[in-house]
Design a protein around this motif. Structure first.
Motif, short mmCIF file in Angstrom:
data_model
loop_
_atom_site.label_atom_id
_atom_site.label_comp_id
_atom_site.label_asym_id
_atom_site.label_seq_id
_atom_site.Cartn_x
_atom_site.Cartn_y
_atom_site.Cartn_z
N ARG A 177 12.03 -0.35 26.46
CA ARG A 177 12.82 -1.58 26.26
C ARG A 177 11.96 -2.65 25.58
N TRP A 178 10.72 -2.79 26.05
CA TRP A 178 9.82 -3.81 25.49
C TRP A 178 9.39 -3.47 24.06
N LEU A 179 9.05 -2.20 23.83
CA LEU A 179 8.49 -1.82 22.53
C LEU A 179 9.54 -1.60 21.45
N PHE A 180 10.66 -0.98 21.83
CA PHE A 180 11.63 -0.55 20.83
C PHE A 180 13.00 -1.19 20.99
N GLY A 181 13.14 -2.04 22.01
CA GLY A 181 14.42 -2.71 22.21
C GLY A 181 15.54 -1.80 22.67
N GLN A 182 15.20 -0.65 23.27
CA GLN A 182 16.22 0.27 23.74
C GLN A 182 16.83 -0.27 25.04
N PRO A 183 18.15 -0.45 25.08
CA PRO A 183 18.79 -1.06 26.26
C PRO A 183 18.67 -0.18 27.51
N ILE A 184 18.55 -0.82 28.65
CA ILE A 184 18.53 -0.12 29.93
C ILE A 184 19.91 -0.30 30.56
N THR A 185 20.63 0.79 30.73
CA THR A 185 21.97 0.74 31.31
C THR A 185 21.96 1.42 32.68
N LEU A 186 22.91 1.03 33.51
CA LEU A 186 23.03 1.64 34.83
C LEU A 186 23.24 3.14 34.71
N LYS A 187 24.07 3.55 33.74
CA LYS A 187 24.34 4.97 33.53
C LYS A 187 23.06 5.71 33.15
N GLY A 188 22.25 5.09 32.29
CA GLY A 188 21.00 5.72 31.88
C GLY A 188 20.01 5.86 33.02
N VAL A 189 19.91 4.82 33.86
CA VAL A 189 19.00 4.86 35.00
C VAL A 189 19.44 5.92 36.00
N VAL A 190 20.73 5.94 36.33
CA VAL A 190 21.25 6.92 37.29
C VAL A 190 21.04 8.34 36.76
N GLY A 191 21.34 8.55 35.48
CA GLY A 191 21.17 9.88 34.89
C GLY A 191 19.72 10.33 34.93
N ALA A 192 18.78 9.42 34.61
CA ALA A 192 17.37 9.77 34.66
C ALA A 192 16.92 10.10 36.07
N LEU A 193 17.38 9.31 37.05
CA LEU A 193 17.02 9.56 38.46
C LEU A 193 17.53 10.93 38.91
N ILE A 194 18.78 11.25 38.57
CA ILE A 194 19.35 12.53 38.98
C ILE A 194 18.60 13.69 38.32
N SER A 195 18.22 13.53 37.04
CA SER A 195 17.48 14.58 36.35
C SER A 195 16.12 14.82 37.00
N VAL A 196 15.43 13.74 37.39
CA VAL A 196 14.14 13.87 38.06
C VAL A 196 14.32 14.55 39.42
N VAL A 197 15.39 14.21 40.13
CA VAL A 197 15.69 14.90 41.39
C VAL A 197 15.89 16.39 41.14
N GLY A 198 16.61 16.71 40.06
CA GLY A 198 16.81 18.12 39.71
C GLY A 198 15.51 18.84 39.46
N VAL A 199 14.58 18.19 38.73
CA VAL A 199 13.27 18.79 38.50
C VAL A 199 12.53 19.00 39.82
N SER A 200 12.61 18.01 40.70
CA SER A 200 11.88 18.13 41.97
C SER A 200 12.39 19.29 42.81
N LEU A 201 13.68 19.59 42.69
CA LEU A 201 14.25 20.69 43.48
C LEU A 201 13.62 22.04 43.09
N PHE A 202 13.20 22.18 41.84
CA PHE A 202 12.54 23.43 41.43
C PHE A 202 11.28 23.68 42.24
N PHE A 203 10.61 22.60 42.65
CA PHE A 203 9.29 22.74 43.27
C PHE A 203 9.30 22.52 44.78
N LEU A 204 10.32 21.82 45.29
CA LEU A 204 10.30 21.44 46.70
C LEU A 204 11.20 22.31 47.59
N LEU A 205 12.16 23.01 47.00
CA LEU A 205 13.05 23.85 47.82
C LEU A 205 12.45 25.24 48.01
#
Length: 315
Positions: free
Chosen positions: A287-315
């Motif tokens: 956001r600071w460097l390139f002016g890319q907007p931070i949206t609620l949808k983008g944040v939620v999607g990124a969080l869910i994707s990271v949770v998905g990655v964690s499931l590969f290693f933690l389950l």
């Protein structure tokens, strides 16, 4: 373990995620200034130099010693698939959809790794892996899907950029399986008496072989496409070269080295999950460097994707 070192592995893992965030941002800057192929020729060449110096320092040999023919073949194939194809797709995705979204698509890499390992080396594909794949894909879908004026579901990003992002995850995942096969052959090639003293450096030596393939492919493509003169022209772009150097140091050099250190001090699943936080950590800097907007949808999607990655290693 000393009390002060209780969370050392977790702290190192977070440092790796930050390092890879810097690498992604620097790579976007470098690719825009130098071009994808020039950027990667420099990147692979400098990574090779650093790797040679490291090998020389720890093993008194500036080259991967003991690696046999099969190890070389698999690791070179890993370099072609992971560095050439995967990074070509990744850096092009940076140009089209930005490093933030490019890193989000990199959360597909564990899914492609699991599928490739199932096909090529017969590793079990458990239901937990399928759940992790679903959650990861759900997070990406939330981030990239939207509705058009007719209220139809559509992709909110350039399709070419999306395909490059998927290709980047595919190259990373398949390349990792090739690396595992090559490293297993490499371990078998080392004399048993020497293995305990050099085993910790074999991943770095293996990565050097992968860099050889990446450097050769990017250089050949640049020459065959008739754009070799761009290498000479890039010497005058000091900001582009600085971004490239920053990407090399923070990515394949510091990032890879400390990721190996992290699993020595904490569980591999915890380390892998923390190191997968790059799609979250990159939100504010992009956001600071390139002016890319931070949206609620983008944040939620990124969080869910990271949770998905964690499931590969933690389950």
């Amino acid at each position: 373990m000393h009390p002060d070192m209780k969370y050392l592995g977790e702290l190192i893992s977070l440092g790796v995620a930050c390092s890879w965030t810097v690498a992604a941002l620097a790579s976007e800057v470098g690719s825009k200034r130098l071009g994808v192929f020039v950027m990667n020729v420099w990147r692979m060449g400098v990574a090779l130099l650093f790797s040679a110096l490291l090998m020389w320092w720890v093993l008194d040999q500036p080259w991967p010693v003991y690696a046999g023919e099969e190890a070389w073949l698999w690791l070179l194939a890993s370099g072609v698939v992971g560095y050439f194809f995967g990074d070509w797709c990744l850096f092009n995705s940076y140009l089209l959809i930005g490093s933030r979204m490019g890193q989000l698509f990199m959360t597909l890499a564990p899914m492609f790794t699991a599928l490739s390992a199932w096909v090529m080396i017969g590793q079990t594909l458990a239901w937990t892996s399928l759940l992790a794949m679903f959650v990861t894909l759900l997070g990406i879908a939330i981030s990239v899907l939207g509705r058009d004026e007719q209220h139809h579901v559509s992709v909110s990003l350039p399709m070419k950029g999306v395909l490059f992002g998927i290709g980047a995850g595919l190259g990373q995942g398949v390349g990792l399986v090739f690396s595992k096969i090559g490293l297993d052959h490499y371990v078998e090639d080392v004399p048993v008496a020497l293995l305990p003293s050099v085993e910790g450096y074999l991943p770095f030596a293996s990565n050097m072989i992968r860099c050889v393939a990446g450097f050769a492919c990017f250089t050949a493509w640049l020459i065959l496409s008739g754009h070799a003169d761009r290498m000479r022209q890039s010497l005058s772009d000091h900001k582009g070269l600085l971004a490239m150097l920053c990407a090399v140091v923070s990515g394949p050099f510091v990032g890879v080295g400390f990721s190996l250190m992290a699993v020595q001090y904490t569980a591999a699943g915890i380390a892998s999950t923390l190191m997968a936080l790059t799609p979250i950590l990159i939100l504010l800097p992009s956001r600071w460097l390139f002016g890319q907007p931070i949206t609620l949808k983008g944040v939620v999607g990124a969080l869910i994707s990271v949770v998905g990655v964690s499931l590969f290693f933690l389950l």
